[in-house]
Design an enzyme around this catalytic site. Structure first.
Site, short mmCIF file in Angstrom:
data_model
loop_
_atom_site.label_atom_id
_atom_site.label_comp_id
_atom_site.label_asym_id
_atom_site.label_seq_id
_atom_site.Cartn_x
_atom_site.Cartn_y
_atom_site.Cartn_z
N LYS A 19 43.52 55.54 41.96
CA LYS A 19 43.31 54.30 42.71
C LYS A 19 41.88 53.80 42.56
O LYS A 19 41.63 52.59 42.68
CB LYS A 19 43.63 54.52 44.19
CG LYS A 19 45.09 54.91 44.43
CD LYS A 19 46.01 53.87 43.81
CE LYS A 19 47.41 54.37 43.61
NZ LYS A 19 48.25 53.43 42.84
N ARG B 295 35.73 38.10 33.71
CA ARG B 295 36.39 37.08 32.89
C ARG B 295 36.55 35.76 33.65
O ARG B 295 37.16 34.83 33.15
CB ARG B 295 37.76 37.60 32.44
CG ARG B 295 37.66 38.82 31.53
CD ARG B 295 39.02 39.47 31.33
NE ARG B 295 39.95 38.59 30.64
CZ ARG B 295 41.16 38.30 31.08
NH1 ARG B 295 41.60 38.81 32.22
NH2 ARG B 295 41.93 37.48 30.41
N LYS C 74 38.37 35.01 36.20
CA LYS C 74 39.74 34.71 36.60
C LYS C 74 39.84 34.76 38.12
O LYS C 74 40.55 35.59 38.71
CB LYS C 74 40.71 35.71 35.95
CG LYS C 74 40.66 35.73 34.44
CD LYS C 74 41.19 34.44 33.85
CE LYS C 74 41.22 34.51 32.32
NZ LYS C 74 41.74 33.26 31.72
N GLN D 110 43.01 34.97 40.36
CA GLN D 110 43.76 36.22 40.45
C GLN D 110 43.27 37.11 41.58
O GLN D 110 43.95 38.05 41.98
CB GLN D 110 43.63 36.99 39.12
CG GLN D 110 44.08 36.22 37.90
CD GLN D 110 45.58 36.07 37.82
OE1 GLN D 110 46.31 36.78 38.51
NE2 GLN D 110 46.05 35.15 37.02
N HIS E 226 45.25 45.36 48.73
CA HIS E 226 46.06 46.45 48.17
C HIS E 226 45.18 47.48 47.45
O HIS E 226 45.36 48.69 47.61
CB HIS E 226 47.09 45.87 47.21
CG HIS E 226 48.01 46.88 46.61
ND1 HIS E 226 48.93 47.58 47.35
CD2 HIS E 226 48.16 47.32 45.33
CE1 HIS E 226 49.61 48.41 46.56
NE2 HIS E 226 49.16 48.27 45.34
N LYS F 115 57.57 38.89 32.89
CA LYS F 115 56.51 38.95 33.90
C LYS F 115 57.05 38.81 35.31
O LYS F 115 56.65 39.52 36.23
CB LYS F 115 55.46 37.88 33.63
CG LYS F 115 54.34 37.87 34.66
CD LYS F 115 53.31 36.81 34.35
CE LYS F 115 52.18 36.86 35.37
NZ LYS F 115 51.14 35.84 35.11
N GLN G 253 58.18 45.66 41.91
CA GLN G 253 57.31 46.06 43.01
C GLN G 253 58.02 45.96 44.35
O GLN G 253 57.88 46.83 45.22
CB GLN G 253 56.04 45.21 43.00
CG GLN G 253 55.12 45.52 41.83
CD GLN G 253 53.98 44.53 41.72
OE1 GLN G 253 54.16 43.33 41.90
NE2 GLN G 253 52.79 45.03 41.42
N ARG H 220 55.49 28.91 39.16
CA ARG H 220 55.53 29.55 37.84
C ARG H 220 56.88 29.28 37.20
O ARG H 220 57.69 30.17 37.00
CB ARG H 220 55.28 31.06 37.95
CG ARG H 220 53.92 31.37 38.52
CD ARG H 220 53.62 32.84 38.39
NE ARG H 220 52.30 33.13 38.93
CZ ARG H 220 51.68 34.28 38.82
NH1 ARG H 220 52.26 35.27 38.18
NH2 ARG H 220 50.50 34.49 39.34
#
Length: 314
Positions: free
Chosen positions: A123, A136, A138, A141, A149, A204, A211, A266
C-alpha cells in the site's frame, strides 16, 4: 489538561508496543504508528499542496518508461501476494467460513504473517500512483476517492496486522484486493506502454465493475459471521470494520460508476459526436473509455496524440 492528554497518548503508545504481535514486531514500519502516520500525512500534503505547487510552472514529466516498469512490477508483486495468501491458508486449510486467527508459530502461520505484511507494505508502494499523477499534471485524476483510498488503506492495515497478523477470515479481503490489483495494474501498464496498445484497452469500464464486485464479495464473506450459530473469532471488531469498509467503498465506487458511465461522462466512441475540422460542434473535448479523447480534430491519448499523421508524446 494538556499534560493529562500527553500522558494518555504515551500510555496508549506503550500499550500498542506491548500488544503488537511478536511475530510481526521486527518487520519494517511496525514498531510504532507514528512513522506510518507521518508518511501518510506527508503523502496527502504532497499530492494536495506541495506537488501541485512544485509543478505549477513546469511542464509535465514524461514518465512512460518508469510507469510501464512500475505497473508491471506491481502486477508481479500482487500476483505473488495472491499466491502466498492461497498457500498460507486460503487454498489449503481454510474453510472460507469461520476461519480463526492462528496465534502459533507454525510454518503456515508465519507464512500468513509474512504475506499480511507484504500486502500492507504494497500500500505504500501504491502511493506512487498519485505521485505519477502529480508529476504528469493529471490533476483531474486526483479525486477524493483516490486520495482517501490510498491513505486510508495502509493506515487501517497497520492496526490489523499489529494485533492480528495471521488474521483468518479477516484476511480474505486482502487476497481479493490483491487479485483485483493484478488486473488493474495490467491495464495501467498497457496504457502507459503507448498508443499502439489502445485498441486492447476497451475494457477500462469493467475495471470499476471488478472493483465493485470485490466489495460485494468481501461484504458477503464477512457477513457470514453474523449468521453463524457460533464463531469464536478472537477480535470481532475487525469483522465489523471490514464489513463497514466493504459497504463504504461500494457506495463510493458506485457513485464514481454513476458519474463516469451512467451519466455519460465516459461515453463509448460510437456515442461521441463526430468532430468538424476545428473540433466538436459543441466546442468541447469528450472522453472515451479507452484512455483517448478528441480535441480540435486530433486523437489524443493518455501518453500521446496523433498530429499530422504522427504519434507524439505529451
Amino acid at each position: 489538561m494538556v499534560r493529562e492528554v500527553i500522558t494518555n497518548i504515551v500510555r496508549f503508545h506503550d500499550y500498542l508496543l506491548r500488544r503488537t504481535d511478536a511475530r510481526v514486531r521486527d518487520y519494517p514500519l511496525m514498531q510504532s504508528p507514528i512513522n506510518m502516520t507521518l508518511i501518510l500525512l506527508g503523502y496527502v500534503f504532497f499530492v494536495l499542496y506541495a506537488g501541485p505547487r512544485f509543478m505549477a510552472n513546469r511542464k509535465p514529466f514524461r514518465l512512460n518508461t518508469a510507469m510501464v516498469a512500475y505497473n508491471f512490477g506491481m502486477v508481479a508483486f500482487n500476483a505473488y501476494i495472491v499466491f502466498e495468501f492461497l498457500m498460507a491458508g486460503w487454498g489449503t486449510t481454510f474453510t472460507w467460513r469461520c476461519d480463526l486467527i492462528d496465534p502459533s508459530s507454525t510454518p503456515q502461520a508465519l507464512r500468513m504473517v509474512r504475506v499480511a505484511w507484504l500486502f500492507y507494505f504494497s500500500k505504500y508502494i501504491e502511493l506512487l500512483d498519485t505521485v505519477f499523477f502529480v508529476l504528469r499534471k493529471k490533476h483531474s485524476q486526483i479525486t477524493f476517492l483516490h486520495v482517501f483510498h490510498h491513505s486510508f488503506m495502509p493506515w487501517t492495515w497497520w492496526w490489523g496486522i499489529t494485533l492480528t497478523p495471521a488474521g483468518g477470515m479477516g484476511s480474505f479481503h486482502a487476497m481479493v484486493n490483491a487479485t483485483v490489483h493484478v488486473i488493474m495494474y495490467t491495464y495501467y501498464g498497457l496504457s502507459a506502454a503507448g498508443p499502439r496498445f489502445q485498441k486492447y484497452l476497451w475494457w477500462k469500464k469493467y475495471i470499476t465493475a471488478i472493483q465493485l464486485t470485490q466489495f460485494v464479495l468481501v461484504s458477503i464473506h464477512i457477513s457470514q459471521y453474523y449468521f453463524m450459530e457460533k464463531c469464536d473469532y478472537q477480535v470481532p471488531i475487525f469483522i465489523h470494520l471490514i464489513w463497514m469498509y466493504g459497504m463504504f467503498f461500494f457506495v463510493l465506487f458506485s457513485h464514481f460508476w454513476i458519474q463516469a458511465y451512467t451519466k455519460g461522462n465516459r461515453l463509448p466512441v460510437s456515442h461521441v459526436e463526430k468532430p468538424k475540422q476545428n473540433g466538436f460542434t459543441n466546442g468541447h473535448a469528450v472522453s472515451v473509455p479507452n484512455g483517448t479523447y478528441l480535441e480540435n480534430g486530433n486523437v489524443c491519448y493518455t501518453n500521446g496524440f496523433a498530429q499530422n499523421g504522427k504519434v507524439k508524446e505529451v
